[in-house]
Enzyme design. Structure first.
Site, PDB file in Angstrom:
ATOM      1  N   TYR A 199       0.860  -1.179   0.000  1.00 12.49           N
ATOM      2  CA  TYR A 199       0.000   0.000   0.000  1.00 12.49           C
ATOM      3  C   TYR A 199       0.899   1.232   0.000  1.00 12.49           C
ATOM      4  O   TYR A 199       2.022   1.190  -0.482  1.00 12.49           O
ATOM      5  CB  TYR A 199      -0.960  -0.060   1.200  1.00 12.49           C
ATOM      6  N   LYS A 206     -20.170 -20.176 -10.919  1.00 12.25           N
ATOM      7  CA  LYS A 206     -19.390 -19.977 -12.146  1.00 12.25           C
ATOM      8  C   LYS A 206     -17.963 -19.540 -11.808  1.00 12.25           C
ATOM      9  O   LYS A 206     -16.989 -20.020 -12.395  1.00 12.25           O
ATOM     10  CB  LYS A 206     -20.088 -18.919 -13.005  1.00 12.25           C
TER      11      LYS A 206
END
Length: 480
Positions: free
Chosen positions: A117, A172
């Site tokens: 970060y 999926k």
């Protein structure tokens, strides 16, 4: 729930916790009630017991939800028996969702935090701002697919909306990860307006390497896919159309080998010209079919010579004449060699199939009920296939989309074109060894681990050959 807890599949399996008076004959009443109801008794476990009562977990199969509710009501009415809880293991498996995000690097020190970060990440952001193609190297974009739906055509259940579609999209996403190592994300949008869906997908596209459209009803799905393919430089595929078509072509290719016939010689009848049906017609014509008839609820609405149909296959709807049917489905079947059903259940009977030629191939793919009762279809056909897993020759699009997107992502393809889909079908068909081909084995299993790598390699090669690959890898390299 872990995979070890799942056990044999049943769509309606209940586990009920009962408190029974601890004396002889009480559990026999429970077992007798289940037998009366035709509920198949499975595991029986003792949770705890004392002198007064015994807590048992019993597992049993019922026919459907209504049957399960009736059994529970009768159990609750038994004297000296108290129903403490009842759980459906399918719902338990979905509890809290089926997927999660997991970090590649543990964030356990200030040093790591500074790199993943701020401030360290700023350098990566600046590099991508100077050269956007570096997003493929330094972000998840290179291995990510958005699975997008509006919930307008969920499985065979209809327009259930985006929230009800989310469990399917999660499934999926799991298949993308488990079969092809692709990080996919379920995106369920709260609109069914095509222009809004197009705008949303365009807006989120920078974060993804590909777009899988799913469970969007026809004819809106055609407009949405066409607009996104035109405006985005990443692969876009409506799986209900093209994934189904690819697997169908693979299965038919092998079925024709078994019966000793050729694609250009057989008479093919396709019933159901929605999203999947029209896509199947297009890929069959691209693969060399010369005698094709398309039927819908109006009857025969797609017919013509091979050159005429091939000329309009990119926009097949221009050749469909719904206001001028030329006969019925039953008329179309006379003298046909192949029937492909993508419509509704139980529209055919044995007499209909007997109108076809002797070595008939019947793909009855309506779900959950095929176009003909499976036992009858199997007996009356040389080769019979369905979309179901409880019969041989399952036409399952899970054989196609993981490998197609894997190959497209590996070469950073800008699109998924016809050549790539044809290559995928050929690769899937090739996963069944010639010496093993038979009436009951024309398509590989979704658990065949050779399928995805072979499809990915074939798709990547086709992308390179057609000039849509932006990453130049050697096709004989190991693809992810």
């Amino acid at each position: 729930m872990t995979t070890d807890d799942i056990g044999p599949y049943s769509n309606y399996r209940l586990t009920v916790r009962l408190a029974l008076l601890n004396k002889p004959g009480i559990f026999a009443k429970v077992a007798g009630l289940l037998a009366e109801e035709g509920a198949n008794l499975g595991a029986v476990d003792i949770v705890s017991a004392n002198a007064e009562r015994m807590i048992r977990d019993i597992t049993f199969d019922v026919q459907n939800e209504a049957h399960g509710e009736r059994v529970l009501e009768r159990l609750e009415a038994l004297p000296e028996v108290n129903v403490l809880s009842a759980s459906d293991r399918i719902f338990l498996l979905h509890l809290g969702g089926k997927i999660r995000v997991q970090s590649k690097v543990p964030v356990n020190t200030r040093n790591v935090l500074s790199m993943i970060y701020t401030p360290g990440v700023g350098r990566v952001c600046q590099a991508i701002a100077k050269d956007p193609s570096k997003a493929y190297a330094f972000t998840i974009k290179s291995n990510s697919v958005a699975v997008v739906t509006d919930g307008s055509a969920v499985l065979g259940l209809g327009n259930l909306g985006p929230s009800a579609a989310l469990p399917v999209m999660e499934g999926k996403v799991m298949l993308f990860k488990e079969l092809a190592g692709i990080d996919a994300w379920p995106i369920c949008v709260a609109t069914q307006a095509p222009d809004e869906i197009i705008r949303i997908v365009r807006g989120i596209a920078p974060g993804f390497g590909g777009i899988n459209l799913e469970d969007i009803s026809a004819p809106r799905c055609f407009e949405i896919e066409r607009a996104l393919k035109t405006s985005l430089d990443i692969p876009v595929m409506h799986d209900d159309q093209h994934g189904t078509a690819v697997v169908l072509l693979a299965a038919l290719t092998n079925a024709l080998k078994v019966v000793g016939n050729r694609m250009e010689d057989v008479r093919i009848v396709v019933n159901g010209l929605g999203a999947a049906g029209t896509a199947c017609c297009r890929i069959l014509l691209a693969a060399g079919a010369s005698h094709l008839i398309g039927c819908d609820k109006e009857g025969i609405v797609l017919m013509g010579d091979a050159e005429e149909l091939r000329a309009c296959r990119t926009d097949l709807h221009a050749c469909i004449r719904r206001d001028q049917p030329r006969g019925t489905l039953h008329d179309a079947l006379k003298g046909a060699d192949v029937f492909i059903g993508l419509s509704v259940g139980n529209v055919l009977n044995r007499e209909d199939l007997e109108r076809m030629n002797q070595d008939r191939i019947v793909f009855a793919m309506a779900n959950p009920d095929p176009e003909i009762e499976p036992k009858v279809g199997d007996e009356a056909s040389r080769i019979f296939a369905t979309g179901r897993s409880d019969f041989p020759n399952q036409i399952n699009n899970a054989l196609s989309f993981p490998g197609i997107f894997r190959g497209a992502l590996d070469v950073q393809a800008s699109e998924i074109n016809e050549a790539m889909k044809l290559a995928a079908a050929e690769a899937i068909a090739g996963c069944v060894p010639a010496e093993a081909l038979s009436e009951d084995y024309i398509i590989p299993s979704v658990f065949d681990r050779d399928v995805v790598p072979r499809v990915a390699k074939a798709v990547a090669a086709a992308a390179r050959a057609t000039g849509v690959a932006r990453r130049r890898i050697r096709i004989d390299d190991d693809l992810r």
